[in-house]
Design a protein around this motif. Sequence first.
Motif, mmCIF file in Angstrom:
data_model
loop_
_atom_site.group_PDB
_atom_site.id
_atom_site.type_symbol
_atom_site.label_atom_id
_atom_site.label_comp_id
_atom_site.label_asym_id
_atom_site.label_seq_id
_atom_site.Cartn_x
_atom_site.Cartn_y
_atom_site.Cartn_z
ATOM 1 N N ARG A 30 46.962 90.702 50.760
ATOM 2 C CA ARG A 30 46.676 89.384 50.411
ATOM 3 C C ARG A 30 47.704 88.149 51.044
ATOM 4 N NH1 ARG A 30 44.735 89.338 44.785
ATOM 5 N NH2 ARG A 30 43.324 90.703 45.565
ATOM 6 N N ASP A 31 48.892 88.400 50.518
ATOM 7 C CA ASP A 31 49.765 87.467 50.938
ATOM 8 C C ASP A 31 49.956 86.909 52.235
ATOM 9 O OD1 ASP A 31 50.662 87.391 48.076
ATOM 10 O OD2 ASP A 31 52.481 88.677 48.502
ATOM 11 N N PHE A 32 49.793 88.070 53.080
ATOM 12 C CA PHE A 32 50.079 88.058 54.483
ATOM 13 C C PHE A 32 48.433 87.298 55.235
ATOM 14 C CE2 PHE A 32 52.997 91.172 55.027
ATOM 15 C CZ PHE A 32 54.383 90.440 55.628
ATOM 16 N N ASN A 33 47.289 87.836 54.670
ATOM 17 C CA ASN A 33 46.294 87.165 55.026
ATOM 18 C C ASN A 33 46.016 85.652 54.771
ATOM 19 O OD1 ASN A 33 45.374 89.646 56.275
ATOM 20 N ND2 ASN A 33 44.132 90.142 54.567
ATOM 21 N N LYS A 34 46.403 85.356 53.609
ATOM 22 C CA LYS A 34 46.195 83.826 53.111
ATOM 23 C C LYS A 34 47.239 83.033 53.994
ATOM 24 C CE LYS A 34 46.549 80.962 49.076
ATOM 25 N NZ LYS A 34 46.998 80.866 47.580
ATOM 26 N N PHE A 35 48.278 83.571 54.186
ATOM 27 C CA PHE A 35 49.204 82.786 54.996
ATOM 28 C C PHE A 35 49.102 82.647 56.386
ATOM 29 C CE2 PHE A 35 53.681 81.446 56.582
ATOM 30 C CZ PHE A 35 53.796 80.546 55.584
ATOM 31 N N MET A 36 48.514 83.686 56.865
ATOM 32 C CA MET A 36 48.043 83.605 58.369
ATOM 33 C C MET A 36 47.005 82.494 58.620
ATOM 34 S SD MET A 36 50.085 85.647 60.265
ATOM 35 C CE MET A 36 51.147 85.279 59.072
ATOM 36 N N SER A 37 46.166 82.654 57.795
ATOM 37 C CA SER A 37 44.832 81.570 57.891
ATOM 38 C C SER A 37 45.595 80.280 57.892
ATOM 39 C CB SER A 37 43.840 81.884 57.167
ATOM 40 O OG SER A 37 44.069 81.680 55.811
ATOM 41 N N ASN A 38 46.487 79.887 56.968
ATOM 42 C CA ASN A 38 47.085 78.781 56.999
ATOM 43 C C ASN A 38 47.807 78.238 58.023
ATOM 44 O OD1 ASN A 38 47.771 76.239 55.626
ATOM 45 N ND2 ASN A 38 49.359 77.304 54.591
ATOM 46 N N LEU A 39 48.453 79.189 58.649
ATOM 47 C CA LEU A 39 49.329 79.049 59.820
ATOM 48 C C LEU A 39 48.313 78.594 61.087
ATOM 49 C CD1 LEU A 39 52.161 81.649 59.976
ATOM 50 C CD2 LEU A 39 52.350 79.287 59.512
ATOM 51 N N GLU A 40 47.203 79.558 61.167
ATOM 52 C CA GLU A 40 46.304 79.283 62.247
ATOM 53 C C GLU A 40 45.841 78.028 62.098
ATOM 54 O OE1 GLU A 40 42.851 82.002 61.999
ATOM 55 O OE2 GLU A 40 43.341 82.527 63.929
ATOM 56 N N HIS A 41 45.365 77.635 61.049
ATOM 57 C CA HIS A 41 44.817 76.015 60.807
ATOM 58 C C HIS A 41 45.673 75.110 61.325
ATOM 59 C CE1 HIS A 41 42.912 72.536 59.075
ATOM 60 N NE2 HIS A 41 44.079 72.314 58.410
ATOM 61 N N HIS A 42 47.172 75.183 61.067
ATOM 62 C CA HIS A 42 47.864 74.094 61.530
ATOM 63 C C HIS A 42 48.256 74.412 63.077
ATOM 64 C CE1 HIS A 42 48.924 72.569 57.548
ATOM 65 N NE2 HIS A 42 49.358 73.837 57.081
ATOM 66 N N LEU A 43 48.068 75.682 63.662
ATOM 67 C CA LEU A 43 48.318 75.677 64.934
ATOM 68 C C LEU A 43 47.270 75.089 65.597
ATOM 69 C CD1 LEU A 43 50.036 76.891 67.173
ATOM 70 C CD2 LEU A 43 48.922 79.121 66.897
ATOM 71 N N HIS A 44 45.858 75.493 65.166
ATOM 72 C CA HIS A 44 44.867 74.672 65.936
ATOM 73 C C HIS A 44 45.095 73.144 66.035
ATOM 74 C CE1 HIS A 44 42.872 78.177 67.140
ATOM 75 N NE2 HIS A 44 42.824 78.776 65.684
ATOM 76 N N ALA A 45 45.616 72.683 64.726
ATOM 77 C CA ALA A 45 45.737 71.113 64.742
ATOM 78 C C ALA A 45 46.828 70.683 65.437
ATOM 79 C CB ALA A 45 45.477 70.639 63.018
ATOM 80 N N GLU A 46 47.694 71.611 65.961
ATOM 81 C CA GLU A 46 48.897 71.482 66.590
ATOM 82 C C GLU A 46 49.751 70.485 65.713
ATOM 83 O OE1 GLU A 46 48.869 70.251 70.452
ATOM 84 O OE2 GLU A 46 46.989 71.230 71.023
ATOM 85 N N ASP A 47 49.842 70.937 64.466
ATOM 86 C CA ASP A 47 50.741 70.143 63.504
ATOM 87 C C ASP A 47 52.201 70.907 63.370
ATOM 88 O OD1 ASP A 47 51.881 68.977 61.065
ATOM 89 O OD2 ASP A 47 50.049 69.235 59.691
ATOM 90 N N TRP A 48 52.876 70.524 64.407
ATOM 91 C CA TRP A 48 54.196 71.308 64.299
ATOM 92 C C TRP A 48 54.953 70.900 63.335
ATOM 93 C CZ3 TRP A 48 53.797 74.713 68.080
ATOM 94 C CH2 TRP A 48 52.710 74.339 69.095
ATOM 95 N N ASP A 49 55.068 69.771 62.737
ATOM 96 C CA ASP A 49 55.768 69.700 61.382
ATOM 97 C C ASP A 49 55.563 70.802 60.435
ATOM 98 O OD1 ASP A 49 57.402 67.712 62.636
ATOM 99 O OD2 ASP A 49 56.060 66.212 61.983
ATOM 100 N N ALA A 50 54.209 70.714 59.917
ATOM 101 C CA ALA A 50 53.873 71.669 58.964
ATOM 102 C C ALA A 50 54.273 73.256 59.506
ATOM 103 C CB ALA A 50 52.290 71.513 58.688
ATOM 104 N N LEU A 51 54.160 73.388 60.618
ATOM 105 C CA LEU A 51 54.345 75.010 61.034
ATOM 106 C C LEU A 51 55.886 75.058 60.905
ATOM 107 C CD1 LEU A 51 51.993 75.322 64.224
ATOM 108 C CD2 LEU A 51 51.969 76.460 62.130
ATOM 109 N N HIS A 52 56.710 74.076 61.329
ATOM 110 C CA HIS A 52 57.944 74.332 61.187
ATOM 111 C C HIS A 52 58.550 74.761 59.706
ATOM 112 C CE1 HIS A 52 62.076 74.234 62.609
ATOM 113 N NE2 HIS A 52 62.248 73.365 61.675
#
Length: 117
Positions: A30-52
């Motif tokens: 559950r930890d990984f799945n929740k975090f992966m979807s969050n990363l995916e959202h930021h990646l699609h938005a190309e929000d590099w600061d949030a990803l970093h």
Amino acid sequence: MRFNKAIAVIIVGFTLCFVLTGCSSVTGQRDFNKFMSNLEHHLHAEDWDALHNQMDDLMKIYAKNNWKLQLIGDEGEYERLHESINRFTTAVEAREIMDAKLELATIKTIIEDIYSL
């Protein structure tokens, strides 16, 4: 005699609660799945600061669940996961969108493979 029955009922109740609530929280899935979807959202938005900013959190989740991954998966899987997380971090730091997407997809696939059994 009544005391033993009460203890048995309590033990069965706790066991059923554990089984019915599922084990994904216990295994770290559950930890990984929740975090992966969050990363995916930021990646699609190309929000590099949030990803970093989230790279440290990703490594913390991996470190926290590493021993569980070692029990569930095989050595190659959790080592590939660690390598892929490092490549994803490098791609985010370099702001390479295609490399980051590829590594995030790889991370998700490895996690699915580990938890598929």
